[in-house]
Design an enzyme around this catalytic site. Structure first.
Site, PDB file in Angstrom:
ATOM      1  N   ARG A 216       4.267  -1.978  -1.473  1.00 26.18           N
ATOM      2  CA  ARG A 216       4.424  -0.911  -0.519  1.00 26.18           C
ATOM      3  C   ARG A 216       4.939   0.660  -1.167  1.00 26.18           C
ATOM      4  NH1 ARG A 216       1.866  -3.672   2.704  1.00 26.18           N
ATOM      5  NH2 ARG A 216       2.045  -4.195   4.493  1.00 26.18           N
TER       6      ARG A 216
ATOM      7  N   GLU B  62       3.634   6.910   4.310  1.00 26.58           N
ATOM      8  CA  GLU B  62       1.975   6.959   4.879  1.00 26.58           C
ATOM      9  C   GLU B  62       1.749   7.920   6.315  1.00 26.58           C
ATOM     10  OE1 GLU B  62       0.658   3.673   3.946  1.00 26.58           O
ATOM     11  OE2 GLU B  62       1.046   3.052   2.206  1.00 26.58           O
TER      12      GLU B  62
ATOM     13  N   HIS C  84      -4.144   3.017   0.638  1.00 28.98           N
ATOM     14  CA  HIS C  84      -3.835   1.745   1.808  1.00 28.98           C
ATOM     15  C   HIS C  84      -4.885   0.879   1.851  1.00 28.98           C
ATOM     16  CE1 HIS C  84       0.241  -0.573   3.194  1.00 28.98           C
ATOM     17  NE2 HIS C  84      -0.231  -1.404   2.975  1.00 28.98           N
TER      18      HIS C  84
END
Length: 336
Positions: free
Chosen positions: A237, A266, A285
């Site tokens: 993460r 993000e 991601h």
């Protein structure tokens, strides 16, 4: 006492029609928020009993959202990460939260291994030069190409993803060690203390969950412990290895390369210097985004929602709440 169909609220950015066939055999109704904002979320929460969380994190279940959902009995996240949930608030409300642990472990571990190969052989750098019209054989060799079996691989976090990545790297002939918050005496890789692992690893794979304890874990001081010219692979993460700290370690040469699937925030800003650093492999991601993994996730979500509706215990609960789901009245009290 009859209470009518269970009310399932699906928060991912998908039409309710996608979810309804999954639960057609259950005594349940599926809805989505009318708008994907705070107002739309809170309006939908008033009657929600079972929630499928938003994998984008945009519709976070923070303390205010939990307070707006008096009938909430269960939250199922369609992913491993639960950082968009206020676990303290949900635990205080006696609402179990489950993830889909292991559903995409193979996919993420494969990405980590593929990224390590790409870093060792400078595949992305070579591809960029070829597309620019160069034929940089000697220059690429001069960057220090490596065979992956010669590398010491450290796995930071030994959950389903870390364990699968360790297995794959070991099968390639790598020496593998790991660190996790809970030591595993029954596994083959050697356990090292955190700083020892960081200082030992030619390739450090980050596979930890994001928690208050892991945010900033790989800051500038700890990254400086890595061997000169090491590689970092982050499939965990954003924020565990802060973006700026990683950039500075690359810029100084401490890191010879990094493969990053996650960032904070993000999406990564379009002008962030990581985007223009030639020793970085960037990914939006998607390490766990394979067709097989998505089917595994959907299967786990459907099975856990069915268990909740049918009175069976749910699995993969991540907070300290009993796994059997009980309906609630509009005032939040348990239904008979």
């Amino acid at each position: 006492m009859a209470h009518g169909p269970w009310r399932i609220l699906a928060l991912p950015p998908l039409d309710a029609a996608i979810f309804r066939p999954m639960f057609a055999d259950l005594a349940a109704e599926v809805s989505v928020p009318e708008t994907r904002d705070r107002e739309g979320l809170h309006a939908a929460l008033a009657e929600a009993e079972l929630i499928i969380g938003d994998f984008t994190g945009a519709l976070a279940l923070d303390a205010d959202a939990v307070a707006a959902a008096p009938r909430l009995a269960f939250v199922q996240m369609p992913q491993v990460g639960v950082d968009s949930c206020d676990l303290a608030a949900l635990t205080a409300a006696k609402v179990p939260v489950a993830n889909t642990a292991g559903a995409n472990a193979r996919a993420v571990a494969e990405w980590a291994v593929a990224a390590a190969f790409a870093l060792c052989r400078h595949l992305i750098w070579g591809d960029r030069r070829m597309r620019a019209g160069s034929w940089s054989q000697s220059e690429l060799l001069g960057r220090g190409t490596r065979e992956i079996h010669t590398q010491r691989v450290g796995i930071l976090g030994y959950g389903a993803i870390g364990a699968e990545a360790a297995r794959m790297f070991e099968s390639l002939g790598c020496t593998v060690s790991y660190w996790s918050r809970r030591r595993r005496p029954d596994v083959s890789p050697a356990y090292l203390d955190l700083d020892e692992l960081v200082g030992w690893s030619d390739i450090l794979v980050v596979a930890l969950p994001r928690t208050p304890e892991t945010v900033g874990l790989l800051g500038p001081e700890r990254l400086a412990l890595m061997p000169q010219g090491a590689f970092l692979v982050n499939v965990a993460r954003g924020g565990i290895a802060p973006d700026q700290a990683v950039f500075e370690a690359l810029d100084s040469g401490r890191l010879a390369g990094a493969a990053l699937d996650v960032f904070e925030p993000e999406p990564l800003a379009s002008d962030h210097p990581l985007r223009s650093h030639e020793n970085v492999l960037l990914s939006p991601h998607v390490a766990g985004a394979t067709g097989q993994a998505q089917l595994n996730i959907l299967s786990q979500v459907a099975a856990n929602i069915a268990a909740a509706v049918n009175g069976a215990p749910v699995i993969n609960v991540v907070n300290d709440v009993a796994p059997r789901i009980h309906r609630r009245l509009p005032d939040g009290s348990l239904a008979e």
